[in-house]
Scaffold this motif. Sequence first.
Motif, PDB file in Angstrom:
ATOM      1  N   GLY A 182       0.806  -1.216   0.000  1.00  0.00           N
ATOM      2  CA  GLY A 182       0.000   0.000   0.000  1.00  0.00           C
ATOM      3  C   GLY A 182       0.837   1.263   0.000  1.00  0.00           C
ATOM      4  N   THR A 183       0.385   2.262  -0.738  1.00  0.00           N
ATOM      5  CA  THR A 183       1.134   3.525  -0.810  1.00  0.00           C
ATOM      6  C   THR A 183       1.066   4.313   0.491  1.00  0.00           C
ATOM      7  OG1 THR A 183      -0.811   4.680  -1.700  1.00  0.00           O
ATOM      8  CG2 THR A 183       0.729   3.729  -3.298  1.00  0.00           C
ATOM      9  N   GLY A 184       0.096   3.990   1.363  1.00  0.00           N
ATOM     10  CA  GLY A 184      -0.036   4.737   2.611  1.00  0.00           C
ATOM     11  C   GLY A 184       0.459   4.012   3.833  1.00  0.00           C
ATOM     12  N   ARG A 185       1.316   3.012   3.636  1.00  0.00           N
ATOM     13  CA  ARG A 185       1.748   2.180   4.760  1.00  0.00           C
ATOM     14  C   ARG A 185       2.532   2.961   5.807  1.00  0.00           C
ATOM     15  NH1 ARG A 185       4.387   1.069   0.159  1.00  0.00           N
ATOM     16  NH2 ARG A 185       6.669   1.217   0.074  1.00  0.00           N
ATOM     17  N   LYS A 186       3.151   4.093   5.423  1.00  0.00           N
ATOM     18  CA  LYS A 186       3.930   4.872   6.397  1.00  0.00           C
ATOM     19  C   LYS A 186       3.027   5.614   7.386  1.00  0.00           C
ATOM     20  CE  LYS A 186       7.824   5.604   3.257  1.00  0.00           C
ATOM     21  NZ  LYS A 186       8.624   6.604   2.487  1.00  0.00           N
ATOM     22  N   ALA A 187       1.725   5.651   7.088  1.00  0.00           N
ATOM     23  CA  ALA A 187       0.806   6.353   7.991  1.00  0.00           C
ATOM     24  C   ALA A 187       0.247   5.441   9.071  1.00  0.00           C
ATOM     25  CB  ALA A 187      -0.344   6.953   7.179  1.00  0.00           C
ATOM     26  N   ALA A 188       0.558   4.168   9.028  1.00  0.00           N
ATOM     27  CA  ALA A 188      -0.028   3.212   9.974  1.00  0.00           C
ATOM     28  C   ALA A 188       0.339   3.557  11.413  1.00  0.00           C
ATOM     29  CB  ALA A 188       0.440   1.802   9.635  1.00  0.00           C
ATOM     30  N   ILE A 189      -0.649   3.443  12.303  1.00  0.00           N
ATOM     31  CA  ILE A 189      -0.450   3.665  13.729  1.00  0.00           C
ATOM     32  C   ILE A 189      -0.677   2.338  14.434  1.00  0.00           C
ATOM     33  CG2 ILE A 189      -1.226   4.917  15.784  1.00  0.00           C
ATOM     34  CD1 ILE A 189      -2.255   7.127  13.959  1.00  0.00           C
ATOM     35  N   PRO A 190       0.346   1.769  15.031  1.00  0.00           N
ATOM     36  CA  PRO A 190       0.187   0.450  15.673  1.00  0.00           C
ATOM     37  C   PRO A 190      -0.951   0.453  16.688  1.00  0.00           C
ATOM     38  CG  PRO A 190       2.500   1.062  15.553  1.00  0.00           C
ATOM     39  CD  PRO A 190       1.721   2.272  15.136  1.00  0.00           C
ATOM     40  N   GLY A 191      -1.793  -0.559  16.600  1.00  0.00           N
ATOM     41  CA  GLY A 191      -2.875  -0.707  17.556  1.00  0.00           C
ATOM     42  C   GLY A 191      -4.141   0.057  17.226  1.00  0.00           C
ATOM     43  N   ARG A 192      -4.154   0.787  16.128  1.00  0.00           N
ATOM     44  CA  ARG A 192      -5.354   1.562  15.770  1.00  0.00           C
ATOM     45  C   ARG A 192      -5.750   1.280  14.334  1.00  0.00           C
ATOM     46  NH1 ARG A 192      -7.161   5.401  19.328  1.00  0.00           N
ATOM     47  NH2 ARG A 192      -5.711   6.019  20.991  1.00  0.00           N
ATOM     48  N   ASP A 193      -7.063   1.304  14.095  1.00  0.00           N
ATOM     49  CA  ASP A 193      -7.579   1.209  12.732  1.00  0.00           C
ATOM     50  C   ASP A 193      -7.346   2.527  12.013  1.00  0.00           C
ATOM     51  OD1 ASP A 193      -8.406  -1.300  13.312  1.00  0.00           O
ATOM     52  OD2 ASP A 193     -10.561  -0.904  13.152  1.00  0.00           O
ATOM     53  N   VAL A 194      -6.681   2.459  10.862  1.00  0.00           N
ATOM     54  CA  VAL A 194      -6.392   3.651  10.063  1.00  0.00           C
ATOM     55  C   VAL A 194      -6.780   3.378   8.616  1.00  0.00           C
ATOM     56  CG1 VAL A 194      -4.598   5.198   9.190  1.00  0.00           C
ATOM     57  CG2 VAL A 194      -4.504   4.405  11.562  1.00  0.00           C
ATOM     58  N   ALA A 195      -7.449   4.328   7.989  1.00  0.00           N
ATOM     59  CA  ALA A 195      -7.782   4.259   6.564  1.00  0.00           C
ATOM     60  C   ALA A 195      -7.338   5.558   5.923  1.00  0.00           C
ATOM     61  CB  ALA A 195      -9.291   4.053   6.363  1.00  0.00           C
ATOM     62  N   GLY A 196      -6.841   5.491   4.684  1.00  0.00           N
ATOM     63  CA  GLY A 196      -6.383   6.726   4.053  1.00  0.00           C
ATOM     64  C   GLY A 196      -5.944   6.515   2.626  1.00  0.00           C
ATOM     65  N   LYS A 197      -5.541   7.617   2.004  1.00  0.00           N
ATOM     66  CA  LYS A 197      -5.115   7.565   0.606  1.00  0.00           C
ATOM     67  C   LYS A 197      -4.067   8.633   0.353  1.00  0.00           C
ATOM     68  CE  LYS A 197      -5.126   6.158  -3.625  1.00  0.00           C
ATOM     69  NZ  LYS A 197      -3.739   6.613  -3.737  1.00  0.00           N
ATOM     70  N   THR A 198      -3.054   8.233  -0.433  1.00  0.00           N
ATOM     71  CA  THR A 198      -2.012   9.163  -0.864  1.00  0.00           C
ATOM     72  C   THR A 198      -2.433   9.841  -2.167  1.00  0.00           C
ATOM     73  OG1 THR A 198      -0.951   7.372  -2.049  1.00  0.00           O
ATOM     74  CG2 THR A 198      -0.160   7.824   0.172  1.00  0.00           C
ATOM     75  N   GLY A 199      -1.751  10.926  -2.492  1.00  0.00           N
ATOM     76  CA  GLY A 199      -2.026  11.607  -3.756  1.00  0.00           C
ATOM     77  C   GLY A 199      -0.850  12.457  -4.190  1.00  0.00           C
ATOM     78  N   THR A 200      -0.509  12.355  -5.461  1.00  0.00           N
ATOM     79  CA  THR A 200       0.540  13.183  -6.056  1.00  0.00           C
ATOM     80  C   THR A 200       0.030  13.662  -7.405  1.00  0.00           C
ATOM     81  OG1 THR A 200       2.199  11.766  -5.016  1.00  0.00           O
ATOM     82  CG2 THR A 200       2.973  13.306  -6.706  1.00  0.00           C
ATOM     83  N   THR A 201       0.341  14.888  -7.767  1.00  0.00           N
ATOM     84  CA  THR A 201      -0.252  15.458  -8.976  1.00  0.00           C
ATOM     85  C   THR A 201       0.768  15.629 -10.093  1.00  0.00           C
ATOM     86  OG1 THR A 201       0.110  17.718  -8.203  1.00  0.00           O
ATOM     87  CG2 THR A 201      -1.977  16.687  -7.642  1.00  0.00           C
ATOM     88  N   ASP A 202       0.237  15.981 -11.241  1.00  0.00           N
ATOM     89  CA  ASP A 202       1.035  16.158 -12.448  1.00  0.00           C
ATOM     90  C   ASP A 202       2.178  17.137 -12.208  1.00  0.00           C
ATOM     91  OD1 ASP A 202       1.466  15.907 -15.340  1.00  0.00           O
ATOM     92  OD2 ASP A 202       0.878  18.016 -15.361  1.00  0.00           O
ATOM     93  N   GLY A 203       3.340  16.810 -12.711  1.00  0.00           N
ATOM     94  CA  GLY A 203       4.498  17.673 -12.565  1.00  0.00           C
ATOM     95  C   GLY A 203       5.093  17.664 -11.182  1.00  0.00           C
ATOM     96  N   ASN A 204       4.587  16.755 -10.283  1.00  0.00           N
ATOM     97  CA  ASN A 204       5.089  16.708  -8.918  1.00  0.00           C
ATOM     98  C   ASN A 204       4.933  18.058  -8.228  1.00  0.00           C
ATOM     99  OD1 ASN A 204       8.093  15.769  -7.125  1.00  0.00           O
ATOM    100  ND2 ASN A 204       6.021  15.016  -6.873  1.00  0.00           N
ATOM    101  N   ASN A 205       3.786  18.707  -8.508  1.00  0.00           N
ATOM    102  CA  ASN A 205       3.541  20.046  -7.964  1.00  0.00           C
ATOM    103  C   ASN A 205       2.895  20.028  -6.584  1.00  0.00           C
ATOM    104  OD1 ASN A 205       4.630  21.387 -10.141  1.00  0.00           O
ATOM    105  ND2 ASN A 205       2.689  21.513 -11.238  1.00  0.00           N
ATOM    106  N   SER A 206       2.243  18.939  -6.212  1.00  0.00           N
ATOM    107  CA  SER A 206       1.662  18.847  -4.871  1.00  0.00           C
ATOM    108  C   SER A 206       1.569  17.388  -4.462  1.00  0.00           C
ATOM    109  CB  SER A 206       0.271  19.510  -4.822  1.00  0.00           C
ATOM    110  OG  SER A 206      -0.635  18.865  -5.684  1.00  0.00           O
ATOM    111  N   ALA A 207       1.547  17.150  -3.170  1.00  0.00           N
ATOM    112  CA  ALA A 207       1.451  15.800  -2.628  1.00  0.00           C
ATOM    113  C   ALA A 207       0.562  15.843  -1.394  1.00  0.00           C
ATOM    114  CB  ALA A 207       2.839  15.261  -2.268  1.00  0.00           C
ATOM    115  N   TRP A 208      -0.274  14.791  -1.208  1.00  0.00           N
ATOM    116  CA  TRP A 208      -1.260  14.764  -0.133  1.00  0.00           C
ATOM    117  C   TRP A 208      -1.256  13.415   0.576  1.00  0.00           C
ATOM    118  CZ3 TRP A 208      -5.452  18.385   0.790  1.00  0.00           C
ATOM    119  CH2 TRP A 208      -5.454  19.505  -0.060  1.00  0.00           C
ATOM    120  N   PHE A 209      -1.677  13.447   1.818  1.00  0.00           N
ATOM    121  CA  PHE A 209      -2.166  12.242   2.476  1.00  0.00           C
ATOM    122  C   PHE A 209      -3.397  12.654   3.279  1.00  0.00           C
ATOM    123  CE2 PHE A 209      -2.813   9.090   5.740  1.00  0.00           C
ATOM    124  CZ  PHE A 209      -2.744   7.918   4.995  1.00  0.00           C
TER     125      PHE A 209
END
Length: 911
Positions: free
Chosen positions: A699-726
């Motif tokens: 998963g692209t969002g594996r670095k956001a995992a918090i041990p012991g807690r349920d976490v759901a999420g999504k990464t995002g990067t845009t054209d030209g590498n102009n912005s990045a989100w989680f």
Amino acid sequence: MSEHRRKMPQSQPPSGGRAAARRAAQQPMGRRSAEARDVSTGSPSSGYGEERPYGGRAEARRAAQRGGGRRRAPDGGAGGHGGPGGGRRGGGGGQGGPERGRAGGRPPGRKRLIDYPRYDKYGWRRWMPSWKLVTGLFLAFFGGLMGAATLAYAWVDVPNEDLAAKAQNNVYYWADGTQMAATGGEVNRQIVGIDKIPRHMQDAVVSAENKTFWDDSGVDPMGIGRAVWNMAKGGETQGGSTITQQYVKNNRLADQSQTLTRKVKELFISIRVGSDLEKREIMAGYLNTAYYGRGAYGIQAAARTYFGKDSDQLNVSESAFLASLLKGATYYDPAGSPEIDPKATAEANTERATLRWKWILDEMVKDGHLPPAERAKYPTFPKVQPPKKNAQLTGQIGYLVSTAKANFINNSDISEQDLAQGGYRIYTTFDKKKVTALENSVKKIYTEFIDPKKRPKTDTHVQFGGASVDPKTGAIVAIYGGTDATKHFTNNADQTGAQVGSTFKPFVLAAAMEYGVRNPRLGKVQDSTTRRIVDPDKSRYSGKNKLKIKNYDGTIWRDEKGEEWEQVNDDDASYGPMSLREAMIRSANSPYVQLGMDIGIDKVRETAVKAGLRESSLVKANVPSFSLGISDPSAIRMAGAYATFANNGERNEPYSVKKVESKKGLEYEHKAKGERAFSTAIASNVTDVLRDVVENPKGTGRKAAIPGRDVAGKTGTTDGNNSAWFVGYTPQLSTAIDMYRFDDNANNTKRKFESMFGTGAQPKIHGSSFPSRIWNDYMTDALEGTKVESFPEPEELDAEEVWGGGITSPTPTPSPTPSQTPSATPSQTPSSTPSKTPDPSKTCDVWNWPCDNNSNGGQDGGANSGNDNGGTSDGGVTGTPTAPTPTGTDDSSSSSGGKPNGGTTGWLDGG
């Protein structure tokens, strides 16, 4: 039958002839009436033939209409039914004397002073007032009105100017009730005399606001009439139309409500002020009390705020600009006020201000206030200083205050100008601990990785933004707006123009479960019964790199130039048939772009709005890359939309103000209004897929995992590498973090997003890198000590297998039952080319329709190769095709000039 209506025998002798009739007519009414009752009715004189029959009241009215009451009977004697009674019951009454009116058929009674209903009219004419009556009533009404106005004018008191505009502090409180900030000094006002106000400033205001100011009486009766009438019938409220009225409203009335009572009061005070004060005094009073935005009251404060000079140093062009602000600083300040109204962006405000500034200068020429030669000296818009924050609002406090201020104004009847007067106690939802934790998490990344001195070309203008929302209530508990509100121009938690990339894909998945994909055989008009709901695990879509995108009906999608669209995955990674869950885990672009086309971009947009995004933040073009997040919602809105999934499909509007009080009492209180946006089945399945983005090793969002807690999420990067989100959430908290490079200096007229290749010494910035790390660090601290909660198990969906993007089902669709009746005319010409089994690499539609082996190429996709940015790592459009530029997008948000194209998401470490 009464006595006077009974016919007498014809043999009875005459009863007096003409002389008797005259004597009867000359007798008083009372006496004649008695005689009419006591004396037998005589027959007409024998010299005039037989007695005429009696016609009753109808004949009397006809006789009156013929004028029988005005002329004598042919024999000169008494007509009708004889004697005194002839006038009452019969036709013409002879000469009749006093009895003439009644003999002519007129109604009984005496004529009145107010002749209504009409004395001598019948039918509808009886109810039509005469011109005398109408004129009399009008004069009486006008006279009474003038009398009342005279009394009101004599009795009205002009309020004391010194009591009209006393500014107080606005106090903002944290969620726990402790004081966060007191915005003392927000009102900036210095009074100057008329000799310190340039004549061209006065002329600019006159040309723009009230051309007859120097000659009028202080009021515009027609304008007041229109405003009063409009408000009386419940229409839109209107302000006073003259400078005098505006001066009275700003300086002499503590009550600023737009009501009929206040409007009438303003009218009389304006008349009084217009007669008591000189025009120069009124002009100075108006310009010294008017609101120019940015907390500046009065011309001197406005001159210092916008141009850094005293009012008497303003030139003609600067004066015209300040005059334009009087129409509404929220929409004419070039710095913009998007936190108050999304339409009030810096670009839109600059355009509006420029047009009005130009119009005012031209009007000054037209009105004779400015020579054309002088006007020609100012061809360009004046240079305006950027806003300066209150020194008390350093760090994150300024962003918190501006967010709360906007939330209060947008949800109450209090205006920005009212709030600037002060005296309000604003209780916010901001949690001091969480705000501090979010700021510290960002600072760690800045300190460890961002070094503008060492890497000036890649690490300058690096910005972070963030927002954290309680899914159960919608309360905004924390935001990160930038490094310092007194130095950094934009609130990064609000809309910045940064595209959200693949964090938009969950809305595409929700739309597939909500609306389903369309049946290509049925055309454009389809409802829920003709669509197929998509299951994230059972369905399969092609993950091929450079996938040729089709319309839902199987035709090739083409842009306005007629060029085809080939979707690229991050780093040119190519996959075979894959489930939508796997495509989300790896953040593959091709499956979700084609899925969006099969659903319909309009339905994807509708789903995003249902989740909580503002429609104004979404691009209007129905292009394939819409599903890859070419829109630019704010961090607050993204956190709020994901919170809808966290709250199992129930949406709560994000808010930051719980209540507001003043000396009058409670001014505003937030009312929670949760709405069901999605079914629990849809929400729980979206959450289950997004859990795998974080928990799955690929998963692209594996670095956001918090041990012991349920976490759901999504990464995002845009054209030209102009912005990045989680963007991710737990059951208790939804948080969005974004990162981009953008020079937001207001003096930079060529502001644009810059690529982040090499930023922080990283080859490329993905949502899984710095944004995910900030999110994890903050959420770990924010949730410390709170109860561990779990997401609900995904519910069963009433969904089907859907195979799209050009792949075929491994199980052939069974052929229909053969027709029992053979064709009457068998084909005479056999097929020259035998049918072949469809090649799985060829493209078929989502309904397993026979493959079109000719319209779909292989991996090279035809003549197009590469992408818009000259590289192969972007998930954008390949080759040269460009899609139509969507309305409402920021042209600087894409390296391809703001045209919609795909995101740069991939599974390696991006998305």
